[in-house]
Design a protein around this motif. Structure first.
Motif, PDB file in Angstrom:
ATOM      1  N   VAL A  84       0.849  -1.189   0.000  1.00  0.00           N
ATOM      2  CA  VAL A  84       0.000   0.000   0.000  1.00  0.00           C
ATOM      3  C   VAL A  84       0.886   1.241   0.000  1.00  0.00           C
ATOM      4  CG1 VAL A  84      -1.944  -1.115   1.151  1.00  0.00           C
ATOM      5  CG2 VAL A  84      -0.192  -0.014   2.521  1.00  0.00           C
ATOM      6  N   ALA A 101      -5.391  -3.356   3.312  1.00  0.00           N
ATOM      7  CA  ALA A 101      -6.200  -2.391   2.577  1.00  0.00           C
ATOM      8  C   ALA A 101      -7.628  -2.896   2.478  1.00  0.00           C
ATOM      9  CB  ALA A 101      -5.633  -2.169   1.183  1.00  0.00           C
ATOM     10  N   SER A 160      -6.314   2.224   3.797  1.00  0.00           N
ATOM     11  CA  SER A 160      -5.169   1.357   4.062  1.00  0.00           C
ATOM     12  C   SER A 160      -4.581   1.699   5.424  1.00  0.00           C
ATOM     13  CB  SER A 160      -4.098   1.483   2.970  1.00  0.00           C
ATOM     14  OG  SER A 160      -3.398   2.684   3.115  1.00  0.00           O
ATOM     15  N   VAL A 217      -8.536   0.745  -3.924  1.00  0.00           N
ATOM     16  CA  VAL A 217      -8.182   0.761  -2.504  1.00  0.00           C
ATOM     17  C   VAL A 217      -8.882   1.950  -1.860  1.00  0.00           C
ATOM     18  CG1 VAL A 217      -6.321   1.011  -0.834  1.00  0.00           C
ATOM     19  CG2 VAL A 217      -5.970  -0.362  -2.893  1.00  0.00           C
TER      20      VAL A 217
END
Length: 194
Positions: free
Chosen positions: A124, A137, A160, A157
């Motif tokens: 991430v 995430a 995260s 995403v």
């Protein structure tokens, strides 16, 4: 002065941890977690710098050129708008759907278009920078490639463990991802029943 964005996860304080969807007005867009200290600190720093630029614009207007003062006044307004937009970055939910706000774009996905929300271990971005680290995430896969991603090339995403809201706060990340998943479970079921 009440600051509602700071009290977003007040239902998780103390004895009420079992409350998953604590809000009475579900039509209103809200972030189900508090913005992180790095995000708030950066916004405060930018607003402080904007106040100095505004003071400089007033001094310039009083002593020299009004045109130069207007330029610096515009720069200060851009700084203020950027700081406020930075505070709005994140995931917002309502009964209408899920909204993913970035600095330059806002994407809204109706609950009927939300395919799956899942937690994955993957590299991430650290604080939104190009550098990546291993972390968790919350990933959204929209149905038919539409919705939040507006592209068919893969999942988005949403949150995260290493972004500006959850860096160094793993328990807050867990609560936020659980809350977003709970909203999705409730409203996807309702949307499928229609």
């Amino acid at each position: 002065m009440p600051l509602p964005f700071l009290t977003a996860d007040r239902a998780f304080d103390g004895e009420t941890e079992d409350v998953v969807l604590p809000f009475h007005d579900r039509q209103r867009w809200r972030r189900p977690y508090r913005p992180g200290p790095p995000r708030v600190g950066l916004a405060a720093l930018v607003l402080l710098l904007a106040s100095f630029v505004l003071a400089a614009a007033v001094i310039i207007a009083a002593t020299t050129s009004v045109t130069g003062a207007w330029i610096w006044f515009g720069v200060a307004l851009l700084m203020i708008a950027g700081a406020l937009r930075g505070l709005r970055i994140g995931v917002w939910v309502s009964s209408a759907g899920l909204r993913h706000v970035t600095f330059f774009a806002t994407r809204t996905t109706a609950w009927a278009q939300v395919g799956t929300l899942r937690l994955v271990q993957q590299p991430v971005r650290w604080m939104g920078l190009p550098r990546t680290v291993q972390g968790q995430a919350l990933v959204l896969e929209a149905r038919s490639g539409r919705g939040a991603s507006s592209r068919a090339d893969g999942p988005v995403v949403l949150l995260s463990t290493h972004d500006a809201d959850f860096l160094g706060r793993p328990a807050s990340f867990d609560r936020a991802s659980d809350t977003v998943e709970a909203w999705a479970d409730e409203y996807r079921t309702a949307a499928a029943g229609r």
